[in-house]
Design a protein around this motif. Sequence first.
Motif, PDB file in Angstrom:
ATOM      1  N   VAL A 262       0.834  -1.201   0.000  1.00 56.34           N
ATOM      2  CA  VAL A 262       0.000   0.000   0.000  1.00 56.34           C
ATOM      3  C   VAL A 262       0.872   1.255   0.000  1.00 56.34           C
ATOM      4  N   ALA A 263       1.944   1.242   0.803  1.00 58.34           N
ATOM      5  CA  ALA A 263       2.829   2.405   0.863  1.00 58.34           C
ATOM      6  C   ALA A 263       3.480   2.672  -0.490  1.00 58.34           C
ATOM      7  N   ILE A 264       3.939   1.618  -1.150  1.00 62.40           N
ATOM      8  CA  ILE A 264       4.572   1.794  -2.453  1.00 62.40           C
ATOM      9  C   ILE A 264       3.555   2.276  -3.489  1.00 62.40           C
ATOM     10  N   THR A 265       2.306   1.817  -3.372  1.00 67.98           N
ATOM     11  CA  THR A 265       1.269   2.284  -4.292  1.00 67.98           C
ATOM     12  C   THR A 265       1.126   3.802  -4.226  1.00 67.98           C
ATOM     13  N   VAL A 266       1.158   4.356  -3.016  1.00 63.66           N
ATOM     14  CA  VAL A 266       1.096   5.813  -2.865  1.00 63.66           C
ATOM     15  C   VAL A 266       2.280   6.466  -3.575  1.00 63.66           C
ATOM     16  N   GLY A 267       3.482   5.914  -3.373  1.00 60.84           N
ATOM     17  CA  GLY A 267       4.669   6.471  -4.022  1.00 60.84           C
ATOM     18  C   GLY A 267       4.628   6.347  -5.530  1.00 60.84           C
ATOM     19  N   ASN A 268       4.078   5.235  -6.038  1.00 63.01           N
ATOM     20  CA  ASN A 268       3.978   5.049  -7.491  1.00 63.01           C
ATOM     21  C   ASN A 268       3.233   6.196  -8.159  1.00 63.01           C
ATOM     22  N   ILE A 269       2.222   6.712  -7.489  1.00 61.64           N
ATOM     23  CA  ILE A 269       1.415   7.792  -8.058  1.00 61.64           C
ATOM     24  C   ILE A 269       1.991   9.155  -7.708  1.00 61.64           C
ATOM     25  N   ALA A 270       2.522   9.292  -6.489  1.00 56.82           N
ATOM     26  CA  ALA A 270       2.959  10.604  -6.017  1.00 56.82           C
ATOM     27  C   ALA A 270       4.225  11.097  -6.708  1.00 56.82           C
ATOM     28  N   VAL A 271       5.194  10.213  -6.937  1.00 55.08           N
ATOM     29  CA  VAL A 271       6.471  10.674  -7.495  1.00 55.08           C
ATOM     30  C   VAL A 271       6.297  11.287  -8.887  1.00 55.08           C
ATOM     31  N   PRO A 272       5.572  10.650  -9.822  1.00 53.57           N
ATOM     32  CA  PRO A 272       5.367  11.320 -11.117  1.00 53.57           C
ATOM     33  C   PRO A 272       4.661  12.674 -10.995  1.00 53.57           C
ATOM     34  N   LEU A 273       3.800  12.826  -9.981  1.00 52.46           N
ATOM     35  CA  LEU A 273       3.142  14.122  -9.790  1.00 52.46           C
ATOM     36  C   LEU A 273       4.141  15.180  -9.350  1.00 52.46           C
ATOM     37  N   ILE A 274       5.084  14.806  -8.514  1.00 49.98           N
ATOM     38  CA  ILE A 274       6.150  15.734  -8.121  1.00 49.98           C
ATOM     39  C   ILE A 274       6.944  16.169  -9.356  1.00 49.98           C
ATOM     40  N   ILE A 275       7.278  15.195 -10.202  1.00 51.51           N
ATOM     41  CA  ILE A 275       8.039  15.504 -11.420  1.00 51.51           C
ATOM     42  C   ILE A 275       7.249  16.458 -12.305  1.00 51.51           C
ATOM     43  N   ARG A 276       5.963  16.188 -12.487  1.00 53.44           N
ATOM     44  CA  ARG A 276       5.151  17.032 -13.371  1.00 53.44           C
ATOM     45  C   ARG A 276       5.021  18.453 -12.829  1.00 53.44           C
ATOM     46  N   ARG A 277       4.897  18.575 -11.517  1.00 52.99           N
ATOM     47  CA  ARG A 277       4.651  19.885 -10.919  1.00 52.99           C
ATOM     48  C   ARG A 277       5.916  20.732 -10.820  1.00 52.99           C
ATOM     49  N   ASP A 278       7.042  20.123 -10.456  1.00 54.31           N
ATOM     50  CA  ASP A 278       8.212  20.886 -10.051  1.00 54.31           C
ATOM     51  C   ASP A 278       9.345  20.929 -11.067  1.00 54.31           C
ATOM     52  N   PHE A 279       9.173  20.273 -12.220  1.00 54.48           N
ATOM     53  CA  PHE A 279      10.180  20.354 -13.272  1.00 54.48           C
ATOM     54  C   PHE A 279       9.576  21.019 -14.499  1.00 54.48           C
ATOM     55  N   PRO A 280      10.350  21.867 -15.200  1.00 61.96           N
ATOM     56  CA  PRO A 280       9.859  22.427 -16.457  1.00 61.96           C
ATOM     57  C   PRO A 280       9.490  21.303 -17.434  1.00 61.96           C
ATOM     58  N   VAL A 281       8.556  21.587 -18.307  1.00 60.57           N
ATOM     59  CA  VAL A 281       8.073  20.570 -19.240  1.00 60.57           C
ATOM     60  C   VAL A 281       9.223  19.932 -20.022  1.00 60.57           C
ATOM     61  N   ARG A 282      10.178  20.762 -20.446  1.00 55.48           N
ATOM     62  CA  ARG A 282      11.264  20.230 -21.276  1.00 55.48           C
ATOM     63  C   ARG A 282      12.177  19.285 -20.506  1.00 55.48           C
ATOM     64  N   ARG A 283      12.095  19.277 -19.163  1.00 56.69           N
ATOM     65  CA  ARG A 283      12.955  18.410 -18.361  1.00 56.69           C
ATOM     66  C   ARG A 283      12.205  17.249 -17.715  1.00 56.69           C
ATOM     67  N   GLN A 284      10.913  17.195 -17.920  1.00 60.89           N
ATOM     68  CA  GLN A 284      10.130  16.148 -17.263  1.00 60.89           C
ATOM     69  C   GLN A 284      10.472  14.750 -17.786  1.00 60.89           C
ATOM     70  N   ALA A 285      10.737  14.645 -19.084  1.00 62.12           N
ATOM     71  CA  ALA A 285      11.083  13.331 -19.636  1.00 62.12           C
ATOM     72  C   ALA A 285      12.389  12.820 -19.032  1.00 62.12           C
ATOM     73  N   ALA A 286      13.393  13.695 -18.929  1.00 56.40           N
ATOM     74  CA  ALA A 286      14.674  13.282 -18.344  1.00 56.40           C
ATOM     75  C   ALA A 286      14.504  12.890 -16.883  1.00 56.40           C
ATOM     76  N   ALA A 287      13.721  13.681 -16.142  1.00 55.68           N
ATOM     77  CA  ALA A 287      13.488  13.355 -14.732  1.00 55.68           C
ATOM     78  C   ALA A 287      12.760  12.025 -14.591  1.00 55.68           C
ATOM     79  N   THR A 288      11.808  11.771 -15.482  1.00 55.82           N
ATOM     80  CA  THR A 288      11.090  10.497 -15.452  1.00 55.82           C
ATOM     81  C   THR A 288      12.030   9.339 -15.762  1.00 55.82           C
ATOM     82  N   GLY A 289      12.942   9.533 -16.715  1.00 53.37           N
ATOM     83  CA  GLY A 289      13.906   8.490 -17.030  1.00 53.37           C
ATOM     84  C   GLY A 289      14.807   8.165 -15.845  1.00 53.37           C
ATOM     85  N   ILE A 290      15.253   9.191 -15.146  1.00 55.43           N
ATOM     86  CA  ILE A 290      16.083   8.963 -13.956  1.00 55.43           C
ATOM     87  C   ILE A 290      15.276   8.244 -12.878  1.00 55.43           C
TER      88      ILE A 290
END
Length: 405
Positions: free
Chosen positions: A120-148
Amino acid sequence: MHRAEPPADRGHRGAAPRAWLLMVCIGLVALTLRSPIVALAPVLGELREDLGLSAAEAGLLTSIPVLCFALASPLASLAIRRFGVEFAITLTLLGVLAGTVLRSAGDTAATMLGTVVIGVAITVGNIAVPLIIRRDFPVRRQAAATGIYTAALNIGSTLAALLTAPIAAAAGWRIGLASSVLAVLVGLAVWLPALGRRRALVPAPRARPATRPAGRAGGRWAAAGLAAGFSGQAFAFYGVTAWLPTLLVDVVAMSTVEAGAASSFFQVFAIAGALGVPLAARRVSTTTVAGAVGATWLFLPVGLLLAPEQWWAWTALGGVAQGGGITVIFIAIMRLAHDGPSAGRISAVVQGVGYGFGALAPAVLGFVHERTGTWSASLLVVLAATATYLVCTTLAVRSVARRPR
């Protein structure tokens, strides 16, 4: 003059940490989102003997986390909306820590309960981390952040697969299974100071999103395509992860130890796929990248069917594809969503459906193998799953690319 693109959906609580520090935090969190699951396999035999588990109970123990990914996704999305994404990440780390300790220290009931807490804890992280990436990284850097991020998921899996058995041999299965808490402690030690006590420890509900104009039918079709594609991805990944060592023993006549080491190709090369997708997307369209990743997925089942003695090539290509495949899905979710809350909803649906099929994969492939007496039929099922990823994900990504940004 070109103007820098601002991060999307920045919340009302002030600026995020600097990009490099936030990326370090995301990487450390990602290390904890798969390692507790992978760590179970190397000590499962000793755990079964010590706790007196039946084969069915052991199978359930390995399936619980993926079932949680599927069943708890709506609950996880609700928790993120209710408490805020920063607090949700803190809950993930604390939940994985508590679940790992409980799973390693107790009897059968505690082991099962600890595994549920981890899932259950990991399920929360699975959804939350991509939201952090989408919110706090510029669009042009979101793909790189997602890859990392997805590369770190596979690095955590690889480290758990390599280190758990030696630690268990030296100190027992309980210590070996609990060793993954070290990554959680490091993650907490960086996450809490980086975010600050208030942002990391105090719930902060999201603001209600503004009403959007109608006309989301295309978005719904794209989300459905991503859910179908992720279902193929998850089914192939969890099915191959569960049965590849046994297949290599039966078909290529490897020893159990050799087959275990050989199957690590599937995990290690995923790092290259996760990091390679953002680089490729800078030169060609995301649709082309999705199609190439999907086509590469096909090499694994087809290669093992036609030339199993070249297993090293097919498992390496399959690893690149599975690491790149999940990266493509997450990038598409970010680009499809019009704001943070919608990204959370789409991610919960896509992951819930996909992981539901992934949880079925080991049982389905095992059943097909048992009924046919050969691995060929099971590999054909994997081929169907990878073909589903190729077709559905490519069409969905193409639809996302055509939508106005």
